[in-house]
Design a protein around this motif. Structure first.
Motif, PDB file in Angstrom:
ATOM      1  N   LEU A  55       0.808  -1.224   0.000  1.00  0.00           N
ATOM      2  CA  LEU A  55       0.000   0.000   0.000  1.00  0.00           C
ATOM      3  C   LEU A  55       0.840   1.274   0.000  1.00  0.00           C
ATOM      4  O   LEU A  55       0.505   2.251  -0.670  1.00  0.00           O
ATOM      5  N   LYS A  56       1.932   1.258   0.749  1.00  0.00           N
ATOM      6  CA  LYS A  56       2.722   2.470   0.960  1.00  0.00           C
ATOM      7  C   LYS A  56       3.208   3.068  -0.362  1.00  0.00           C
ATOM      8  O   LYS A  56       3.719   2.362  -1.237  1.00  0.00           O
ATOM      9  N   ASN A  57       2.998   4.382  -0.506  1.00  0.00           N
ATOM     10  CA  ASN A  57       3.457   5.166  -1.661  1.00  0.00           C
ATOM     11  C   ASN A  57       2.755   4.806  -2.969  1.00  0.00           C
ATOM     12  O   ASN A  57       3.250   5.151  -4.046  1.00  0.00           O
ATOM     13  N   GLN A  58       1.620   4.143  -2.888  1.00  0.00           N
ATOM     14  CA  GLN A  58       0.862   3.809  -4.088  1.00  0.00           C
ATOM     15  C   GLN A  58      -0.147   4.917  -4.414  1.00  0.00           C
ATOM     16  O   GLN A  58      -0.637   5.607  -3.517  1.00  0.00           O
ATOM     17  N   PRO A  59      -0.489   5.088  -5.694  1.00  0.00           N
ATOM     18  CA  PRO A  59      -1.445   6.135  -6.106  1.00  0.00           C
ATOM     19  C   PRO A  59      -2.890   5.682  -5.864  1.00  0.00           C
ATOM     20  O   PRO A  59      -3.668   5.503  -6.807  1.00  0.00           O
ATOM     21  N   VAL A  60      -3.246   5.517  -4.612  1.00  0.00           N
ATOM     22  CA  VAL A  60      -4.549   4.935  -4.272  1.00  0.00           C
ATOM     23  C   VAL A  60      -5.698   5.806  -4.771  1.00  0.00           C
ATOM     24  O   VAL A  60      -6.672   5.307  -5.349  1.00  0.00           O
ATOM     25  N   ASP A  61      -5.610   7.106  -4.542  1.00  0.00           N
ATOM     26  CA  ASP A  61      -6.694   8.001  -4.961  1.00  0.00           C
ATOM     27  C   ASP A  61      -6.869   7.991  -6.483  1.00  0.00           C
ATOM     28  O   ASP A  61      -8.000   7.977  -6.993  1.00  0.00           O
ATOM     29  N   ASP A  62      -5.750   7.995  -7.210  1.00  0.00           N
ATOM     30  CA  ASP A  62      -5.821   7.919  -8.673  1.00  0.00           C
ATOM     31  C   ASP A  62      -6.454   6.595  -9.109  1.00  0.00           C
ATOM     32  O   ASP A  62      -7.214   6.549 -10.084  1.00  0.00           O
ATOM     33  N   TYR A  63      -6.118   5.541  -8.399  1.00  0.00           N
ATOM     34  CA  TYR A  63      -6.662   4.225  -8.743  1.00  0.00           C
ATOM     35  C   TYR A  63      -8.180   4.210  -8.564  1.00  0.00           C
ATOM     36  O   TYR A  63      -8.908   3.717  -9.434  1.00  0.00           O
ATOM     37  N   ILE A  64      -8.655   4.750  -7.457  1.00  0.00           N
ATOM     38  CA  ILE A  64     -10.103   4.788  -7.221  1.00  0.00           C
ATOM     39  C   ILE A  64     -10.799   5.583  -8.311  1.00  0.00           C
ATOM     40  O   ILE A  64     -11.851   5.179  -8.831  1.00  0.00           O
ATOM     41  N   HIS A  65     -10.211   6.717  -8.677  1.00  0.00           N
ATOM     42  CA  HIS A  65     -10.782   7.546  -9.739  1.00  0.00           C
ATOM     43  C   HIS A  65     -10.863   6.766 -11.053  1.00  0.00           C
ATOM     44  O   HIS A  65     -11.900   6.771 -11.739  1.00  0.00           O
ATOM     45  N   SER A  66      -9.781   6.067 -11.388  1.00  0.00           N
ATOM     46  CA  SER A  66      -9.743   5.296 -12.633  1.00  0.00           C
ATOM     47  C   SER A  66     -10.721   4.124 -12.583  1.00  0.00           C
ATOM     48  O   SER A  66     -11.365   3.791 -13.590  1.00  0.00           O
ATOM     49  N   LEU A  67     -10.827   3.493 -11.442  1.00  0.00           N
ATOM     50  CA  LEU A  67     -11.739   2.373 -11.263  1.00  0.00           C
ATOM     51  C   LEU A  67     -13.178   2.805 -11.536  1.00  0.00           C
ATOM     52  O   LEU A  67     -13.935   2.127 -12.238  1.00  0.00           O
ATOM     53  N   LEU A  68     -13.547   3.952 -11.004  1.00  0.00           N
ATOM     54  CA  LEU A  68     -14.903   4.453 -11.212  1.00  0.00           C
ATOM     55  C   LEU A  68     -15.130   4.843 -12.675  1.00  0.00           C
ATOM     56  O   LEU A  68     -16.234   4.645 -13.211  1.00  0.00           O
ATOM     57  N   LEU A  69     -14.092   5.358 -13.320  1.00  0.00           N
ATOM     58  CA  LEU A  69     -14.202   5.678 -14.745  1.00  0.00           C
ATOM     59  C   LEU A  69     -14.408   4.404 -15.569  1.00  0.00           C
ATOM     60  O   LEU A  69     -15.219   4.385 -16.507  1.00  0.00           O
ATOM     61  N   GLU A  70     -13.668   3.344 -15.213  1.00  0.00           N
ATOM     62  CA  GLU A  70     -13.836   2.078 -15.930  1.00  0.00           C
ATOM     63  C   GLU A  70     -15.268   1.578 -15.788  1.00  0.00           C
ATOM     64  O   GLU A  70     -15.887   1.123 -16.761  1.00  0.00           O
ATOM     65  N   MET A  71     -15.805   1.646 -14.584  1.00  0.00           N
ATOM     66  CA  MET A  71     -17.182   1.198 -14.348  1.00  0.00           C
ATOM     67  C   MET A  71     -18.167   1.999 -15.189  1.00  0.00           C
ATOM     68  O   MET A  71     -19.061   1.439 -15.842  1.00  0.00           O
ATOM     69  N   LYS A  72     -18.013   3.317 -15.189  1.00  0.00           N
ATOM     70  CA  LYS A  72     -18.929   4.188 -15.917  1.00  0.00           C
ATOM     71  C   LYS A  72     -18.889   3.890 -17.414  1.00  0.00           C
ATOM     72  O   LYS A  72     -19.942   3.784 -18.073  1.00  0.00           O
ATOM     73  N   ARG A  73     -17.686   3.744 -17.962  1.00  0.00           N
ATOM     74  CA  ARG A  73     -17.559   3.477 -19.399  1.00  0.00           C
ATOM     75  C   ARG A  73     -18.122   2.107 -19.755  1.00  0.00           C
ATOM     76  O   ARG A  73     -18.790   1.941 -20.789  1.00  0.00           O
ATOM     77  N   THR A  74     -17.853   1.119 -18.900  1.00  0.00           N
ATOM     78  CA  THR A  74     -18.343  -0.228 -19.181  1.00  0.00           C
ATOM     79  C   THR A  74     -19.864  -0.274 -19.148  1.00  0.00           C
ATOM     80  O   THR A  74     -20.492  -0.933 -19.979  1.00  0.00           O
ATOM     81  N   MET A  75     -20.460   0.421 -18.195  1.00  0.00           N
ATOM     82  CA  MET A  75     -21.923   0.453 -18.121  1.00  0.00           C
ATOM     83  C   MET A  75     -22.516   1.106 -19.357  1.00  0.00           C
ATOM     84  O   MET A  75     -23.618   0.764 -19.796  1.00  0.00           O
ATOM     85  N   GLY A  76     -21.764   2.066 -19.940  1.00  0.00           N
ATOM     86  CA  GLY A  76     -22.237   2.691 -21.171  1.00  0.00           C
ATOM     87  C   GLY A  76     -22.126   1.765 -22.368  1.00  0.00           C
ATOM     88  O   GLY A  76     -23.018   1.718 -23.220  1.00  0.00           O
ATOM     89  N   ASP A  77     -21.026   1.009 -22.419  1.00  0.00           N
ATOM     90  CA  ASP A  77     -20.787   0.110 -23.553  1.00  0.00           C
ATOM     91  C   ASP A  77     -21.543  -1.211 -23.421  1.00  0.00           C
ATOM     92  O   ASP A  77     -21.982  -1.783 -24.421  1.00  0.00           O
ATOM     93  N   HIS A  78     -21.683  -1.693 -22.198  1.00  0.00           N
ATOM     94  CA  HIS A  78     -22.320  -2.996 -21.958  1.00  0.00           C
ATOM     95  C   HIS A  78     -23.308  -2.873 -20.787  1.00  0.00           C
ATOM     96  O   HIS A  78     -23.051  -3.363 -19.696  1.00  0.00           O
ATOM     97  N   PRO A  79     -24.427  -2.203 -21.019  1.00  0.00           N
ATOM     98  CA  PRO A  79     -25.372  -1.952 -19.916  1.00  0.00           C
ATOM     99  C   PRO A  79     -26.063  -3.222 -19.433  1.00  0.00           C
ATOM    100  O   PRO A  79     -26.101  -4.235 -20.128  1.00  0.00           O
ATOM    101  N   THR A  80     -26.588  -3.142 -18.234  1.00  0.00           N
ATOM    102  CA  THR A  80     -27.361  -4.231 -17.658  1.00  0.00           C
ATOM    103  C   THR A  80     -28.593  -3.640 -16.986  1.00  0.00           C
ATOM    104  O   THR A  80     -28.597  -2.453 -16.630  1.00  0.00           O
ATOM    105  N   THR A  81     -29.601  -4.455 -16.812  1.00  0.00           N
ATOM    106  CA  THR A  81     -30.821  -3.962 -16.176  1.00  0.00           C
ATOM    107  C   THR A  81     -30.623  -3.732 -14.684  1.00  0.00           C
ATOM    108  O   THR A  81     -31.377  -2.988 -14.072  1.00  0.00           O
ATOM    109  N   GLY A  82     -29.608  -4.359 -14.111  1.00  0.00           N
ATOM    110  CA  GLY A  82     -29.344  -4.179 -12.694  1.00  0.00           C
ATOM    111  C   GLY A  82     -28.426  -5.264 -12.169  1.00  0.00           C
ATOM    112  O   GLY A  82     -28.434  -6.395 -12.659  1.00  0.00           O
ATOM    113  N   LEU A  83     -27.605  -4.911 -11.187  1.00  0.00           N
ATOM    114  CA  LEU A  83     -26.703  -5.874 -10.578  1.00  0.00           C
ATOM    115  C   LEU A  83     -27.363  -6.494  -9.347  1.00  0.00           C
ATOM    116  O   LEU A  83     -27.909  -5.790  -8.501  1.00  0.00           O
TER     117      LEU A  83
END
Length: 382
Positions: free
Chosen positions: A26-54
């Motif tokens: 964990l030490k010295n890792q870009p954790v905040d950047d990772y969370i931001h990117s993770l949420l971006l991946e989710m948003k883009r994937t939901m746009g490209d491959h939507p689902t009725t609900g998880l």
């Protein structure tokens, strides 16, 4: 259509000697950047491959609770905004007994997490040190007590057997302690020495003392007996639950259903395509920053591969593979596909064929891999 999602948090405060999952200190890792990117991946994937609900979401690692309470809040709030989880049935996060403080539990509860999966492995403190774990027996008890006080009523413990220098009596004591804690679910797996682990290097150097096979068999049989006596239903080879607390998310895998995989090194299965994301965090972050999918490789699953997966995944479940479900999903009779293999396995006493399904016998539970391999490379693509 995928109705489940796995989210990978690759950060750990220490590295266990047996772990080959995608993880970094964990030490010295870009954790905040990772969370931001993770949420971006989710948003883009939901746009490209939507689902009725998880219906199920599983946050694993790494160690998700290595994140601070503030970081967990940002992650879970963002997931609430970009994922269709309004009607979610099971929302799991992996927790470490050492890093599940009350403020973090409050955040998890706030955003609807309703199942905790706690990595315990063993209650023997000498064995814990030997596998690189930093928690103690008392820290597990404290973590469960805090979780109960915070309102969590679905807790699973992960246990391991076949550990270096582990005797059957050690595992018996661990099973008994887990049962005494009245958790809703227990997962118990035998140690597999994987490449790129401390244990792999020690084994290669001749410095790893593992229990003999007969001791591992004894441990597993003891697990079956004691969980049964405690009223925990074995619903899969390695999983035991109180009635109604079977892991809905893991059943997605064993039922060969599709699911999203988000994060560095995560695997997913969407629209007939299996994929794996880049594991190294810099590569994952760079792909997201450039607006591209962070996938390392993809594979279109063929009809025959789907059938093979249905067998070796489905037979892990104690209910086995139902004939009618198989034929409905794959348009072929199970016995027509694998009649010869099933007859051979029946003769060896490894599977039982009922009027409506095929399932492993008690002996088959011990030799599962030998059963599963009978269904590989049998059918031809047409």
């Amino acid at each position: 259509m995928a109705t489940a999602a796995y989210i990978h948090i690759p950060f750990c405060e220490h590295i266990c000697h047996y772990c080959d999952f995608n993880k970094v200190f964990l030490k010295n890792q870009p954790v905040d950047d990772y969370i931001h990117s993770l949420l971006l991946e989710m948003k883009r994937t939901m746009g490209d491959h939507p689902t009725t609900g998880l219906k199920t979401v599983y946050i694993g690692g790494g160690t998700p609770t290595a994140l601070s309470a503030k970081q967990l809040d940002v992650l879970l709030k963002g997931m609430q905004e970009v994922l269709p989880i309004k009607h979610i049935e099971e929302y799991t996060i992996e927790v470490n007994p050492d890093s599940i403080e009350e403020n973090k539990l409050d955040v998890l509860k706030k955003y609807g997490i309703n199942r905790l999966s706690m990595g315990v492995q063993t209650f023997n403190e000498q064995l814990l040190k030997g596998i690189g774990r930093t928690h103690t027996r008392s820290s597990v008890e404290d973590a469960i007590a805090r979780s109960r006080a915070a309102g969590f009523s679905n807790i699973s413990l992960d246990l391991m057997f076949g550990l270096p220098n582990q005797l059957p009596i050690h595992f018996t004591e661990t099973i008994n302690e887990a049962i005494a804690l009245s958790v809703e679910h227990i997962s118990a797996y035998s140690l597999k020495v994987e490449e790129k682990t401390v244990f792999f290097n020690r084994k290669r150097q001749g410095k790893l003392t593992l229990p003999p096979e007969e001791d591992e068999v004894m441990m597993y049989q003891d697990l079956l007996n004691r969980t049964k006596d405690a009223g925990l239903l074995q619903y899969e080879i390695s999983n035991f639950a109180k009635n109604g607390f079977e892991s809905k998310h893991n059943l997605v895998y064993w039922n060969n259903e599709e699911y999203y995989g988000f994060g560095a090194g995560a695997h997913g299965y969407v629209n007939g395509i299996r994929y794996q994301n880049h594991g190294p965090i810099p590569k994952y972050l760079k792909a997201i920053e450039q607006g591209s999918a962070p996938t390392l490789h993809t594979h279109e699953v063929s009809p025959v591969e789907r059938i093979e997966e249905a067998m070796f995944m489905g037979l892990r479940k104690r209910e086995g593979v139902p004939f009618d479900v198989f034929e409905k999903l794959y348009g072929r009779s199970l016995l027509e596909c694998f009649g010869e293999q099933i007859e051979l396995l029946q003769e060896r006493g490894l599977v039982k064929v009922n009027s409506d399904s095929i399932k492993l016998t008690e002996e088959g539970l011990l030799l599962g891999n030998e059963v599963f391999e009978q269904f590989i490379a049998v059918l031809s693509e047409e």
